[in-house]
Design an enzyme around this catalytic site. Structure first.
Site, PDB file in Angstrom:
ATOM      1  N   TYR A 158      -1.928  -1.080  10.202  1.00  0.00           N
ATOM      2  CA  TYR A 158      -1.984  -1.219   8.747  1.00  0.00           C
ATOM      3  C   TYR A 158      -0.628  -0.834   8.138  1.00  0.00           C
ATOM      4  CZ  TYR A 158      -3.837  -0.866   3.982  1.00  0.00           C
ATOM      5  OH  TYR A 158      -4.072  -1.047   2.639  1.00  0.00           O
ATOM      6  N   SER A 181       0.885  -1.173   0.000  1.00  0.00           N
ATOM      7  CA  SER A 181       0.000   0.000   0.000  1.00  0.00           C
ATOM      8  C   SER A 181       0.914   1.212   0.000  1.00  0.00           C
ATOM      9  CB  SER A 181      -0.835  -0.022   1.287  1.00  0.00           C
ATOM     10  OG  SER A 181      -1.452   1.239   1.508  1.00  0.00           O
TER      11      SER A 181
END
Ligand code: NAD
Length: 262
Positions: A157, A144
């Site tokens: 995350y 990401s």
């Protein structure tokens, strides 16, 4: 791009979002697909849709990628159905809740790490030997922008996605000699169910306003589309990708290059 006929590809998180878009893209190119997801209903819908539309061979496996035994099972099922594995889209992941680092709910923190970090690692652990046996292959891990930058209120995350970037580099170093090319993608905001949920958290009263605000801050003034990511992933899974190894490739409209407002 070359055809994917007779290429056996595993996709995790295939029922929705980025996994679904890539499954569809590869189905159009004739791949043999093993689709993995823990959402049984959506997975079955996806498998049926792709079989009916493209007359390809599809195996679907309901599995939670954070459970080692389930990972062994989806790898075994792919091997049993297609006698080999050529490519692996190690995609399943979750965002978790958004909260300040100090207040972050520990159970959610551990869940994010279990799925995003351990799930990706188990996938590598059990797919890599199959690719060695196959004489080579391609792996695309999903990091990401949160795997190359910090993102406010998303500590687990960001930690898990930096770990994905790290594991990608190690797999590339350790398995390049087997002609296995391992890369990661680092998407920015791509409009999938996961991102729609994130906008609800940012502005529960008006998620569309949060989306528009976010899009305005991107150099392209829009969010990305799952099909745009699918096309990059398909290249990285194809035989055309023959010397790109260990890279973390941002697909974010250029947003991760920005300092201050565009
Ligand atoms: P999504 O929520 O829309 O779809 C994810 C799919 O993975 C779902 O079908 C879900 O059921 C499945 N899944 C989740 N946890 C699982 C588990 N433990 N076992 C099996 N299946 C599981 O999300 P998405 O946006 O398509 O995200 C896919 C990947 O891309 C994730 O790793 C995410 O972190 C990453 N990503 C997405 C974006 C984005 O903008 N959409 C940006 C950066 C990274």
């Amino acid at each position: 791009m070359k055809t994917f006929k007779n290429k056996s590809i595993i996709i995790t998180g295939a029922a929705m979002g980025l996994g679904y878009a890539t499954a569809k893209f590869l189905a159009e190119k004739g791949a043999d697909l093993t689709l993995v997801d823990f959402n049984k209903e959506k997975l079955e819908e996806t498998a049926k849709e792709l079989k009916d539309a493209f007359s390809i061979r599809v195996v679907s496996v309901v599995a939670d990628v954070s459970k080692e035994e389930s990972v062994k099972e989806y790898v075994a099922k792919a091997k049993e159905a297609f006698s080999k594995i050529d490519g692996f889209y190690n995609n399943a992941g979750i965002e978790g809740r958004q909260a300040d680092m100090v207040d972050y709910d520990l159970d959610v923190f551990k869940k994010v790490i279990d799925i995003n970090l351990m799930g990706v690692y188990y996938g590598l652990r059990y797919v890599l030997p199959e690719l060695v046996a196959n004489g080579g292959g391609r792996i695309v891990n999903v990091a990401s922008v949160g795997g190359i930058r910090g993102v406010l209120n998303q500590t687990p995350y960001v930690a898990s996605k930096h770990a994905v970037a790290g594991m990608t580099k190690n797999a590339a170093l350790e398995y390049g000699k087997h002609q296995i090319f391992t890369n990661a993608i680092a998407p920015g905001a791509i409009l999938t169910p996961m991102v729609a949920e994130a906008f609800k958290q940012v502005n529960p009263d008006d998620p569309k306003a949060a989306e528009a605000d976010y899009a305005q801050r991107n150099p392209t003034r829009r969010l990305g589309k799952p099909e745009e990511v699918a096309s990059l992933v398909a290249y990285l899974l194809s035989d055309d990708c023959n010397y790109v190894n260990g890279q973390v490739i941002a697909i974010d409209g250029g947003e991760s290059n920005m300092y201050g407002n565009a």
